[in-house]
Design a protein around this motif. Structure first.
Motif, PDB file in Angstrom:
ATOM      1  N   TYR A  82       0.847  -1.199   0.000  1.00 13.94           N
ATOM      2  CA  TYR A  82       0.000   0.000   0.000  1.00 13.94           C
ATOM      3  C   TYR A  82       0.873   1.236   0.000  1.00 13.94           C
ATOM      4  CZ  TYR A  82       0.848   0.583   5.070  1.00 13.94           C
ATOM      5  OH  TYR A  82       1.419   0.785   6.300  1.00 13.94           O
ATOM      6  N   ASN A 116      -2.481  -1.156  -2.872  1.00 10.77           N
ATOM      7  CA  ASN A 116      -3.733  -0.517  -2.482  1.00 10.77           C
ATOM      8  C   ASN A 116      -3.492   0.989  -2.365  1.00 10.77           C
ATOM      9  OD1 ASN A 116      -4.582  -3.182  -2.194  1.00 10.77           O
ATOM     10  ND2 ASN A 116      -4.282  -3.204   0.012  1.00 10.77           N
ATOM     11  N   TYR A 171      -5.274   4.828  -1.861  1.00  8.22           N
ATOM     12  CA  TYR A 171      -6.454   5.560  -1.396  1.00  8.22           C
ATOM     13  C   TYR A 171      -6.158   7.056  -1.295  1.00  8.22           C
ATOM     14  CZ  TYR A 171      -8.749   1.187  -0.125  1.00  8.22           C
ATOM     15  OH  TYR A 171      -9.353  -0.055  -0.156  1.00  8.22           O
ATOM     16  N   TYR A 212      -8.220   9.217  -0.690  1.00 13.69           N
ATOM     17  CA  TYR A 212      -9.023   9.731   0.428  1.00 13.69           C
ATOM     18  C   TYR A 212      -8.187   9.840   1.694  1.00 13.69           C
ATOM     19  CZ  TYR A 212     -12.408  10.047   4.194  1.00 13.69           C
ATOM     20  OH  TYR A 212     -13.079  10.451   5.328  1.00 13.69           O
ATOM     21  N   GLU A 253      -6.676  -2.246  -4.761  1.00 19.37           N
ATOM     22  CA  GLU A 253      -7.778  -1.594  -4.042  1.00 19.37           C
ATOM     23  C   GLU A 253      -7.700  -0.095  -4.275  1.00 19.37           C
ATOM     24  OE1 GLU A 253      -7.804  -4.321   0.078  1.00 19.37           O
ATOM     25  OE2 GLU A 253      -7.851  -2.141   0.208  1.00 19.37           O
ATOM     26  N   SER A 254      -8.857   0.530  -4.459  1.00 24.40           N
ATOM     27  CA  SER A 254      -8.956   1.986  -4.393  1.00 24.40           C
ATOM     28  C   SER A 254     -10.425   2.343  -4.231  1.00 24.40           C
ATOM     29  CB  SER A 254      -8.392   2.659  -5.652  1.00 24.40           C
ATOM     30  OG  SER A 254      -8.257   4.065  -5.451  1.00 24.40           O
ATOM     31  N   GLY A 255     -10.696   3.294  -3.347  1.00 26.70           N
ATOM     32  CA  GLY A 255     -12.089   3.663  -3.130  1.00 26.70           C
ATOM     33  C   GLY A 255     -12.230   4.921  -2.304  1.00 26.70           C
ATOM     34  N   TRP A 256     -13.478   5.304  -2.086  1.00 26.80           N
ATOM     35  CA  TRP A 256     -13.809   6.512  -1.322  1.00 26.80           C
ATOM     36  C   TRP A 256     -15.062   6.211  -0.493  1.00 26.80           C
ATOM     37  CZ3 TRP A 256     -10.992  11.169  -2.198  1.00 26.80           C
ATOM     38  CH2 TRP A 256     -11.427  12.271  -1.446  1.00 26.80           C
ATOM     39  N   TYR A 311     -15.612  10.233  -7.101  1.00 25.86           N
ATOM     40  CA  TYR A 311     -14.331   9.523  -7.137  1.00 25.86           C
ATOM     41  C   TYR A 311     -14.417   8.274  -7.998  1.00 25.86           C
ATOM     42  CZ  TYR A 311     -10.068   7.173  -5.881  1.00 25.86           C
ATOM     43  OH  TYR A 311      -8.849   6.539  -5.961  1.00 25.86           O
ATOM     44  N   TYR A 312     -15.406   7.437  -7.749  1.00 25.65           N
ATOM     45  CA  TYR A 312     -15.495   6.181  -8.492  1.00 25.65           C
ATOM     46  C   TYR A 312     -15.717   6.426  -9.983  1.00 25.65           C
ATOM     47  CZ  TYR A 312     -15.705   3.507  -4.127  1.00 25.65           C
ATOM     48  OH  TYR A 312     -15.416   2.936  -2.922  1.00 25.65           O
ATOM     49  N   GLU A 330     -14.618   2.600   7.314  1.00 22.31           N
ATOM     50  CA  GLU A 330     -14.364   1.271   6.760  1.00 22.31           C
ATOM     51  C   GLU A 330     -15.653   0.535   6.417  1.00 22.31           C
ATOM     52  OE1 GLU A 330     -11.519  -0.124   5.937  1.00 22.31           O
ATOM     53  OE2 GLU A 330     -10.256   1.520   6.635  1.00 22.31           O
ATOM     54  N   PHE A 336     -17.620   1.731   2.175  1.00 19.08           N
ATOM     55  CA  PHE A 336     -16.938   1.793   0.882  1.00 19.08           C
ATOM     56  C   PHE A 336     -17.687   1.068  -0.224  1.00 19.08           C
ATOM     57  CE2 PHE A 336     -13.266   3.193   3.304  1.00 19.08           C
ATOM     58  CZ  PHE A 336     -12.548   3.970   2.405  1.00 19.08           C
TER      59      PHE A 336
END
Length: 342
Positions: A161, A200, A202, A204, A264-267, A283-284, A323, A326
């Motif tokens: 990460y 990973n 992020y 965010y 992994e990547s997300g908001w 974001y997505y 967490e 997401f």
């Protein structure tokens, strides 16, 4: 142009476009965790992926029901070896058995592409107890894959990460001093065997950790470059800067040709500052659009493979409240929260 030449031109054009379209369509995947007490069945989840034309999936452990549901779908799969299982795979015979039970038993049928041997192991975090197990387990699993004749289809790696690197601008990126003894031999193993690194990423969390952070930079909305690097590299997006920082660290660790897959990547849509449905949607949507069309400033000719985190909101995830938020699909209605197009 004669009719024959016209048809030849059309065939040639299709020959160029079809592979390009295939690469684009397969650049986006979804991470499928099951830390929730209100989640649809594995079969319903795979059906949902098919209905939404999701072509890639990451599984965090060998979920037998999910693997059965994946048979015959052609969905490309990252399968994890969970951190608590790493110690057992120090034994080559145990690694061979793991591959037989969880890979060969479903091959052909399940389209395995990567095995993530451990997730976010880092000497400076709560996962430090696994540090000595990652590389030996990777070697043993890789040897088992080779023995099974699957090395051309399935690549063995580990998922790291962006928090394991630092440096600004991205060309100055390197692994933290206390992590180099752990990660550099892993990078060299990947380079020697033509294997990718999973990472990973992020924006965010990087945004939260930066006083007076630039939200537009994190959400792919910048109207002008935010960071200049090496004279001609311009960074409009924090995602690219984080990824290229890892690339710089990998190069300095002995892996100049190692590809990075964003595992992994997300908001999040709730739970903390700037965690909202609107920001998550932005974001997505922008990440999907960006990954389908672009590489990074350091690797402009290589489309980025990205796995969106995560399939569902998971109400039993530990850690910060974010967490749990997401998910890109609602687990109850199985409707898309953001109307994303894959």
């Amino acid at each position: 142009m004669t009719a024959l030449k016209y048809m030849q031109a059309i065939v040639l054009l299709l020959g160029i476009l079809v592979p390009a379209l295939k690469t684009t369509a397969q650049s986006i995947g979804v991470c499928y965790g099951r830390n929730g007490d209100n989640l649809p069945s594995q079969q319903a989840t795979i059906d949902l992926c098919k209905a939404n034309r999701i072509g890639k999936m990451r599984l965090y452990h060998p979920d037998q029901a999910a693997l059965q549901a994946l048979r015959g779908t052609d969905i490309e799969v990252i399968l994890d070896v969970p951190n608590p299982d790493l110690q057992s795979l120090q034994d080559p015979a145990a690694a061979k058995t793991w591959v037989q039970n969880n890979i060969q038993s479903y091959t052909p049928g399940v389209n395995f592409r990567y095995i993530a041997v451990g997730n976010e192991v880092d000497p400076s975090t709560g996962n430090s107890q696994y540090v000595n197990y990652v590389l030996p387990a990777m070697r043993n699993v890789h040897d088992a894959i080779v023995a099974a004749g699957l090395q051309d289809q399935i690549k063995v790696s580990t998922a790291t990460y962006s928090g394991i690197t630092s440096g600004f601008p991205p060309s100055k990126g390197e692994f933290h001093d206390n992590a180099k003894g752990f990660i550099e031999p892993i990078i060299q193993f990947l380079a020697q065997n033509n294997l990718p690194l999973l990472a990973n990423i992020y924006p965010y969390f990087s945004y939260l950790g930066t006083p007076q952070g630039n939200l537009d930079y994190a959400l792919f909305r910048s109207q002008s470059p935010v960071v200049s690097d090496d004279g001609n590299r311009q960074y409009w997006h924090l995602f690219d800067a984080l990824l290229d920082t890892i690339y710089s660290g990998v190069e300095k660790a002995g892996g100049p040709n190692v590809e990075i897959i964003v595992s992994e990547s997300g908001w999040p849509s709730a739970g903390d500052r700037e965690a909202s449905v609107e920001n998550a949607r932005t974001y997505y949507q922008n990440l999907i659009s960006h990954a389908k069309k672009n590489g990074t400033p350091k690797r402009p000719d290589k489309l980025v493979q990205v796995f969106l985190f995560a399939m569902y909101d998971e109400n039993q995830k530990g850690g910060a409240e974010t967490e749990k938020h997401f998910g890109i699909f609602d687990p109850t209605s199985q409707q898309s929260k953001y109307q994303l197009s894959f």
